[in-house]
Design a protein around this motif. Structure first.
Motif, PDB file in Angstrom:
ATOM      1  N   ASP A 233     -22.955 -45.031  11.314  1.00 27.86           N
ATOM      2  CA  ASP A 233     -23.575 -45.128   9.987  1.00 27.86           C
ATOM      3  C   ASP A 233     -23.549 -46.536   9.405  1.00 27.86           C
ATOM      4  OD1 ASP A 233     -20.910 -45.400   9.238  1.00 27.86           O
ATOM      5  OD2 ASP A 233     -20.971 -43.824   7.699  1.00 27.86           O
ATOM      6  N   ARG A 234     -22.911 -47.480  10.108  1.00 24.86           N
ATOM      7  CA  ARG A 234     -22.898 -48.874   9.646  1.00 24.86           C
ATOM      8  C   ARG A 234     -23.658 -49.796  10.597  1.00 24.86           C
ATOM      9  NH1 ARG A 234     -16.788 -49.964   7.194  1.00 24.86           N
ATOM     10  NH2 ARG A 234     -16.825 -48.273   5.638  1.00 24.86           N
ATOM     11  N   ASP A 235     -24.587 -49.246  11.335  1.00 22.02           N
ATOM     12  CA  ASP A 235     -25.394 -50.032  12.269  1.00 22.02           C
ATOM     13  C   ASP A 235     -26.186 -51.087  11.498  1.00 22.02           C
ATOM     14  OD1 ASP A 235     -27.329 -50.974  14.157  1.00 22.02           O
ATOM     15  OD2 ASP A 235     -27.156 -49.099  15.263  1.00 22.02           O
ATOM     16  N   ALA A 236     -26.013 -52.370  11.871  1.00 25.00           N
ATOM     17  CA  ALA A 236     -26.701 -53.457  11.183  1.00 25.00           C
ATOM     18  C   ALA A 236     -28.129 -53.652  11.678  1.00 25.00           C
ATOM     19  CB  ALA A 236     -25.920 -54.760  11.366  1.00 25.00           C
ATOM     20  N   LEU A 237     -28.473 -53.075  12.833  1.00 32.61           N
ATOM     21  CA  LEU A 237     -29.787 -53.299  13.425  1.00 32.61           C
ATOM     22  C   LEU A 237     -30.775 -52.175  13.152  1.00 32.61           C
ATOM     23  CD1 LEU A 237     -28.783 -54.768  16.904  1.00 32.61           C
ATOM     24  CD2 LEU A 237     -29.268 -55.974  14.783  1.00 32.61           C
ATOM     25  N   PHE A 238     -30.313 -50.926  13.252  1.00 33.92           N
ATOM     26  CA  PHE A 238     -31.195 -49.781  13.087  1.00 33.92           C
ATOM     27  C   PHE A 238     -30.689 -48.876  11.961  1.00 33.92           C
ATOM     28  CE2 PHE A 238     -31.413 -50.477  17.854  1.00 33.92           C
ATOM     29  CZ  PHE A 238     -32.563 -51.249  17.784  1.00 33.92           C
ATOM     30  N   ASP A 239     -31.632 -48.245  11.259  1.00 37.95           N
ATOM     31  CA  ASP A 239     -31.293 -47.296  10.210  1.00 37.95           C
ATOM     32  C   ASP A 239     -30.857 -45.992  10.872  1.00 37.95           C
ATOM     33  OD1 ASP A 239     -31.281 -45.375   8.181  1.00 37.95           O
ATOM     34  OD2 ASP A 239     -32.919 -46.326   7.097  1.00 37.95           O
ATOM     35  N   SER A 240     -29.544 -45.814  10.992  1.00 40.10           N
ATOM     36  CA  SER A 240     -29.013 -44.672  11.729  1.00 40.10           C
ATOM     37  C   SER A 240     -29.325 -43.343  11.057  1.00 40.10           C
ATOM     38  CB  SER A 240     -27.499 -44.815  11.907  1.00 40.10           C
ATOM     39  OG  SER A 240     -27.206 -45.899  12.754  1.00 40.10           O
ATOM     40  N   ALA A 241     -29.332 -43.315   9.734  1.00 35.23           N
ATOM     41  CA  ALA A 241     -29.669 -42.077   9.041  1.00 35.23           C
ATOM     42  C   ALA A 241     -31.103 -41.665   9.366  1.00 35.23           C
ATOM     43  CB  ALA A 241     -29.482 -42.251   7.536  1.00 35.23           C
ATOM     44  N   ASP A 242     -31.987 -42.655   9.437  1.00 37.82           N
ATOM     45  CA  ASP A 242     -33.382 -42.371   9.785  1.00 37.82           C
ATOM     46  C   ASP A 242     -33.482 -41.902  11.235  1.00 37.82           C
ATOM     47  OD1 ASP A 242     -36.168 -42.285   9.280  1.00 37.82           O
ATOM     48  OD2 ASP A 242     -36.434 -44.259  10.171  1.00 37.82           O
ATOM     49  N   THR A 243     -32.714 -42.540  12.132  1.00 38.99           N
ATOM     50  CA  THR A 243     -32.689 -42.103  13.536  1.00 38.99           C
ATOM     51  C   THR A 243     -32.247 -40.648  13.627  1.00 38.99           C
ATOM     52  OG1 THR A 243     -32.222 -44.327  14.383  1.00 38.99           O
ATOM     53  CG2 THR A 243     -31.632 -42.480  15.801  1.00 38.99           C
ATOM     54  N   ALA A 244     -31.149 -40.323  12.960  1.00 40.82           N
ATOM     55  CA  ALA A 244     -30.619 -38.959  13.013  1.00 40.82           C
ATOM     56  C   ALA A 244     -31.615 -37.959  12.445  1.00 40.82           C
ATOM     57  CB  ALA A 244     -29.298 -38.886  12.248  1.00 40.82           C
ATOM     58  N   GLN A 245     -32.237 -38.305  11.336  1.00 41.36           N
ATOM     59  CA  GLN A 245     -33.184 -37.388  10.700  1.00 41.36           C
ATOM     60  C   GLN A 245     -34.397 -37.134  11.590  1.00 41.36           C
ATOM     61  OE1 GLN A 245     -34.989 -38.828   7.081  1.00 41.36           O
ATOM     62  NE2 GLN A 245     -35.484 -36.765   6.384  1.00 41.36           N
ATOM     63  N   ARG A 246     -34.944 -38.191  12.187  1.00 43.24           N
ATOM     64  CA  ARG A 246     -36.141 -38.030  13.018  1.00 43.24           C
ATOM     65  C   ARG A 246     -35.836 -37.220  14.277  1.00 43.24           C
ATOM     66  NH1 ARG A 246     -39.561 -42.368  14.930  1.00 43.24           N
ATOM     67  NH2 ARG A 246     -41.229 -40.819  14.720  1.00 43.24           N
ATOM     68  N   ILE A 247     -34.674 -37.467  14.877  1.00 39.97           N
ATOM     69  CA  ILE A 247     -34.311 -36.688  16.070  1.00 39.97           C
ATOM     70  C   ILE A 247     -34.127 -35.221  15.697  1.00 39.97           C
ATOM     71  CG2 ILE A 247     -32.534 -36.302  17.817  1.00 39.97           C
ATOM     72  CD1 ILE A 247     -34.267 -38.679  18.472  1.00 39.97           C
ATOM     73  N   ARG A 248     -33.448 -34.958  14.599  1.00 40.75           N
ATOM     74  CA  ARG A 248     -33.233 -33.561  14.183  1.00 40.75           C
ATOM     75  C   ARG A 248     -34.548 -32.854  13.872  1.00 40.75           C
ATOM     76  NH1 ARG A 248     -28.170 -35.547  10.586  1.00 40.75           N
ATOM     77  NH2 ARG A 248     -26.488 -35.105  12.094  1.00 40.75           N
ATOM     78  N   GLN A 249     -35.498 -33.583  13.288  1.00 41.36           N
ATOM     79  CA  GLN A 249     -36.777 -32.975  12.941  1.00 41.36           C
ATOM     80  C   GLN A 249     -37.671 -32.761  14.165  1.00 41.36           C
ATOM     81  OE1 GLN A 249     -38.442 -35.570   9.960  1.00 41.36           O
ATOM     82  NE2 GLN A 249     -37.462 -34.486   8.262  1.00 41.36           N
ATOM     83  N   CYS A 250     -37.722 -33.771  15.032  1.00 40.10           N
ATOM     84  CA  CYS A 250     -38.672 -33.741  16.145  1.00 40.10           C
ATOM     85  C   CYS A 250     -38.093 -33.145  17.422  1.00 40.10           C
ATOM     86  CB  CYS A 250     -39.175 -35.160  16.434  1.00 40.10           C
ATOM     87  SG  CYS A 250     -40.067 -35.926  15.066  1.00 40.10           S
ATOM     88  N   VAL A 251     -36.778 -33.241  17.575  1.00 34.52           N
ATOM     89  CA  VAL A 251     -36.127 -32.710  18.782  1.00 34.52           C
ATOM     90  C   VAL A 251     -34.983 -31.799  18.322  1.00 34.52           C
ATOM     91  CG1 VAL A 251     -35.296 -33.312  21.096  1.00 34.52           C
ATOM     92  CG2 VAL A 251     -36.573 -35.004  19.774  1.00 34.52           C
ATOM     93  N   PRO A 252     -35.309 -30.647  17.735  1.00 31.36           N
ATOM     94  CA  PRO A 252     -34.276 -29.828  17.093  1.00 31.36           C
ATOM     95  C   PRO A 252     -33.192 -29.313  18.028  1.00 31.36           C
ATOM     96  CG  PRO A 252     -36.374 -28.649  17.227  1.00 31.36           C
ATOM     97  CD  PRO A 252     -36.651 -30.065  17.598  1.00 31.36           C
ATOM     98  N   HIS A 253     -33.468 -29.274  19.327  1.00 29.06           N
ATOM     99  CA  HIS A 253     -32.441 -28.805  20.260  1.00 29.06           C
ATOM    100  C   HIS A 253     -31.428 -29.895  20.605  1.00 29.06           C
ATOM    101  CE1 HIS A 253     -35.445 -30.690  22.916  1.00 29.06           C
ATOM    102  NE2 HIS A 253     -34.420 -30.972  23.693  1.00 29.06           N
ATOM    103  N   ALA A 254     -31.694 -31.148  20.214  1.00 31.16           N
ATOM    104  CA  ALA A 254     -30.805 -32.259  20.550  1.00 31.16           C
ATOM    105  C   ALA A 254     -29.516 -32.186  19.731  1.00 31.16           C
ATOM    106  CB  ALA A 254     -31.505 -33.589  20.295  1.00 31.16           C
TER     107      ALA A 254
END
Length: 279
Positions: A233-254
Motif C-alpha cells: 500500500d506504500r508503492d511509490a511507482l504504482f497505485d496499489s489500491a487501483d491495482t487491487a480494485q481493477r483485479i478484483r473487478q475484472c478477475v474476480p477469481h484472483a
C-alpha cells in the motif's frame, strides 16, 4: 557502448557485480544462453530437470539474481528458470522493442521453445509482472498460473516519485541512496550490499523512458487462469489500491493481497507463492 548504460565503466561494474552474485547462487544451477529474435537471453536454471517448470521474470533495473532468496525453496519442487529480461542490467541482449506491441510475447515464445517448455506458471514482479500479464493475455494456453507482485500496467502509474528522485539527486551520492531507498521501498532494508547495487544501477543504468501500457478491462477479463496478486500500500511507482480494485473487478477469481506498510519492493513471499504454485 550499449545504449542502456551511461558509460562503459558503469556497464562493466554492473556486470562484474552480477557475475559475483551468480557465483554465490545458493543452489546448483545451469547457465543457459538462449538465442531469440531479440538477441541472446540469459537464463539461470535450478532444480531437478524432471520437475515441473516455473518461469521467473524480474523487475526493471534488476536481473535474475533478485530471486536468490527464493530459489532454494522453490527449486525443491520445480525446475526454476530465472530469466534475465532483455533491455535490463543482466546478461541478456539490450534490445528494447516497443512495449505496445507483441514483441515481448514473441520473445518469450522463443525462450520457452528453446527451453522445451510447452506451458508453465509465471512469477513476475513489477516490469516482469507486466510481461507475465501481457504474455498470459496473448498466449493463454501457455501460462498455467500467474503469481504477480506489484505488477505494472494495471493500476495508475504515479509521477510524484520522479520529482522526489530528481530533487534528491541534487544532494549527491547521499541523495541518490535516499532516492533509491524511497522509490524502491527499501527504508527498512538492513543488507547494505543490496542498496549499494541499487545505487550503482540508479547512477549507471538508463531505465526505459516509455510508460508501461495499461491493460484494458477486456484484456484482464479474458484471464481465466489461477492468479495471485500481491501489492504494497506504500508503492511509490504504482497505485496499489487501483491495482487491487481493477483485479478484483475484472478477475474476480484472483487472490489479491494488499500488504500494509509495504512499498514497491516486496520481500518474504517465498512460502506464499510456493503454496499458490503447488495448489
Amino acid at each position: 557502448m550499449s545504449t542502456i548504460y551511461k558509460s562503459e565503466a558503469g556497464a562493466s561494474e554492473i556486470q562484474r557485480r552480477y557475475r559475483e552474485a551468480l557465483r554465490a547462487w545458493p543452489v546448483p544451477a545451469e547457465h543457459i544462453h538462449v538465442p531469440t529474435r531479440q538477441g541472446e537471453t540469459f537464463v539461470i536454471a535450478s532444480g531437478p530437470e524432471q520437475a515441473p517448470p516455473v518461469l521467473l521474470l524480474h523487475g526493471s533495473g534488476a536481473n535474475a539474481t533478485m530471486w536468490r532468496n527464493d530459489v532454494t525453496t522453490w527449486s525443491r519442487h520445480f525446475r526454476v528458470y530465472a530469466v534475465d529480461l532483455i533491455g535490463e542490467p543482466g546478461l541478456s541482449a539490450p534490445s528494447r522493442p516497443p512495449l505496445d506491441s507483441d514483441a515481448y510475447a514473441l520473445w518469450l515464445d522463443d525462450v520457452l521453445e528453446a527451453l522445451a517448455i510447452t506451458s508453465a506458471p509465471i512469477v513476475g514482479i513489477s516490469l516482469g509482472g507486466w510481461m507475465a500479464l501481457d504474455y498470459a493475455t496473448r498466449r493463454p494456453d501457455r501460462v498455467t498460473r500467474l503469481a504477480l507482485m506489484c505488477p505494472g500496467g494495471v493500476g495508475r502509474t504515479k509521477s510524484a516519485w520522479l520529482f522526489k528522485a530528481v530533487l534528491l539527486r541534487l544532494f549527491g551520492r547521499r541523495g541518490i541512496r535516499r532516492s533509491a531507498r524511497s522509490v524502491a521501498g527499501l527504508e527498512k532494508l538492513q543488507d547494505q550490499s543490496v542498496l549499494d547495487d541499487l545505487v550503482l544501477t540508479f547512477t549507471q543504468f538508463k531505465p526505459r523512458p516509455a510508460q508501461l501500457p495499461r491493460f484494458s478491462g477486456d484484456a484482464l477479463r479474458r484471464l481465466t487462469l489461477p492468479m495471485q496478486v500481491t501489492v504494497g500500500d506504500r508503492d511509490a511507482l504504482f497505485d496499489s489500491a487501483d491495482t487491487a480494485q481493477r483485479i478484483r473487478q475484472c478477475v474476480p477469481h484472483a487472490t489479491v493481497r494488499l500488504l500494509p506498510g509495504v512499498g514497491h519492493s516486496i520481500f518474504d513471499q517465498t512460502d506464499s507463492i510456493l503454496a499458490f504454485l503447488r495448489a
